[in-house]
Scaffold this motif. Structure first.
Motif, PDB file in Angstrom:
ATOM      1  N   ILE A  21     -12.387  -4.937   0.431  1.00 43.84           N
ATOM      2  CA  ILE A  21     -12.612  -3.856  -0.540  1.00 43.84           C
ATOM      3  C   ILE A  21     -12.382  -4.378  -1.956  1.00 43.84           C
ATOM      4  O   ILE A  21     -13.172  -4.131  -2.864  1.00 43.84           O
ATOM      5  CB  ILE A  21     -11.672  -2.662  -0.254  1.00 43.84           C
ATOM      6  N   ALA A  24     -15.260  -6.498  -2.980  1.00 43.50           N
ATOM      7  CA  ALA A  24     -16.452  -5.686  -3.216  1.00 43.50           C
ATOM      8  C   ALA A  24     -16.336  -4.956  -4.558  1.00 43.50           C
ATOM      9  O   ALA A  24     -17.320  -4.843  -5.295  1.00 43.50           O
ATOM     10  CB  ALA A  24     -16.637  -4.690  -2.079  1.00 43.50           C
ATOM     11  N   LEU A  25     -15.145  -4.475  -4.879  1.00 42.40           N
ATOM     12  CA  LEU A  25     -14.952  -3.795  -6.166  1.00 42.40           C
ATOM     13  C   LEU A  25     -15.194  -4.765  -7.318  1.00 42.40           C
ATOM     14  O   LEU A  25     -15.836  -4.425  -8.313  1.00 42.40           O
ATOM     15  CB  LEU A  25     -13.537  -3.197  -6.252  1.00 42.40           C
ATOM     16  N   VAL A  33      -8.565  -4.980 -11.011  1.00 36.02           N
ATOM     17  CA  VAL A  33      -8.130  -4.446  -9.715  1.00 36.02           C
ATOM     18  C   VAL A  33      -7.232  -5.476  -9.047  1.00 36.02           C
ATOM     19  O   VAL A  33      -7.631  -6.626  -8.868  1.00 36.02           O
ATOM     20  CB  VAL A  33      -9.328  -4.126  -8.804  1.00 36.02           C
ATOM     21  N   GLY A  34      -6.027  -5.077  -8.728  1.00 36.11           N
ATOM     22  CA  GLY A  34      -5.086  -5.993  -8.088  1.00 36.11           C
ATOM     23  C   GLY A  34      -5.144  -5.867  -6.578  1.00 36.11           C
ATOM     24  O   GLY A  34      -6.220  -5.809  -5.987  1.00 36.11           O
ATOM     25  N   ASP A  35      -3.984  -5.790  -5.983  1.00 32.85           N
ATOM     26  CA  ASP A  35      -3.877  -5.721  -4.530  1.00 32.85           C
ATOM     27  C   ASP A  35      -4.515  -4.438  -3.986  1.00 32.85           C
ATOM     28  O   ASP A  35      -4.303  -3.360  -4.525  1.00 32.85           O
ATOM     29  CB  ASP A  35      -2.386  -5.759  -4.169  1.00 32.85           C
ATOM     30  N   VAL A  36      -5.281  -4.553  -2.923  1.00 34.87           N
ATOM     31  CA  VAL A  36      -5.839  -3.380  -2.242  1.00 34.87           C
ATOM     32  C   VAL A  36      -5.408  -3.440  -0.779  1.00 34.87           C
ATOM     33  O   VAL A  36      -5.531  -4.479  -0.138  1.00 34.87           O
ATOM     34  CB  VAL A  36      -7.390  -3.351  -2.318  1.00 34.87           C
ATOM     35  N   ARG A  37      -4.887  -2.350  -0.267  1.00 34.54           N
ATOM     36  CA  ARG A  37      -4.487  -2.298   1.144  1.00 34.54           C
ATOM     37  C   ARG A  37      -5.140  -1.088   1.778  1.00 34.54           C
ATOM     38  O   ARG A  37      -5.189  -0.020   1.178  1.00 34.54           O
ATOM     39  CB  ARG A  37      -2.954  -2.133   1.274  1.00 34.54           C
ATOM     40  N   GLN A  38      -5.639  -1.275   2.980  1.00 39.59           N
ATOM     41  CA  GLN A  38      -6.231  -0.126   3.661  1.00 39.59           C
ATOM     42  C   GLN A  38      -5.426   0.269   4.883  1.00 39.59           C
ATOM     43  O   GLN A  38      -5.021  -0.573   5.676  1.00 39.59           O
ATOM     44  CB  GLN A  38      -7.683  -0.411   4.068  1.00 39.59           C
ATOM     45  N   GLY A  39      -5.221   1.546   5.012  1.00 37.89           N
ATOM     46  CA  GLY A  39      -4.506   2.063   6.170  1.00 37.89           C
ATOM     47  C   GLY A  39      -5.288   3.189   6.815  1.00 37.89           C
ATOM     48  O   GLY A  39      -6.417   3.469   6.432  1.00 37.89           O
TER      49      GLY A  39
END
Lengths: 80, 80
Positions: A21, A24-25, A33-39
């Motif tokens: 993600i 893609a951003l 945009v720094g860290d991205v986490r998906q839950g």
């Protein structure tokens, strides 16, 4: 009673989906945009009306099915 | 600034993943479980510090990438 459960990866566990993600951003032109986490986010409706019993029941669901407690944390929120 | 985004299926949109969770919970012996819906939960870190600008930026991310607005709703929460 309605309940909301968040299942998130524990800190330190690699998150390829979040990374994808983030990439893609960046590719779409979003800057800073720094860290991205998906839950996962699970909403469920249960018949139990006692908050303590409901929480205990959902905790059991998390351990048995909803979360992989080796790598994931879960957080339960009850809507009264 | 940290932000949390919930992406959930709109009401009326079939949710086979939620249905599968509901069936699995029933198979595990959990009684009184009604509707189950599964959504996505995305945590991201952005450099933007102005709340309004941050929200606008994340809203754009949701429309362009994070959510399929035909069938999904999104909800943005900023951690100040």
């Amino acid at each position: 009673m309605k309940a909301k459960v968040h299942v998130t990866l524990k800190a330190g566990v690699l998150d390829p989906q979040g990374k994808a993600i983030g990439n893609a951003l960046a590719a779409l032109g979003f800057k800073g945009v720094g860290d991205v986490r998906q839950g996962k986010f699970i909403e469920l409706e249960i018949d139990e009306t006692d908050p303590d019993a409901a929480r205990a029941q959902i905790e059991k669901m998390c351990v048995q099915l909803l979360a992989n407690t080796v790598i994931e944390n879960y957080d339960i929120e009850l809507d009264r």
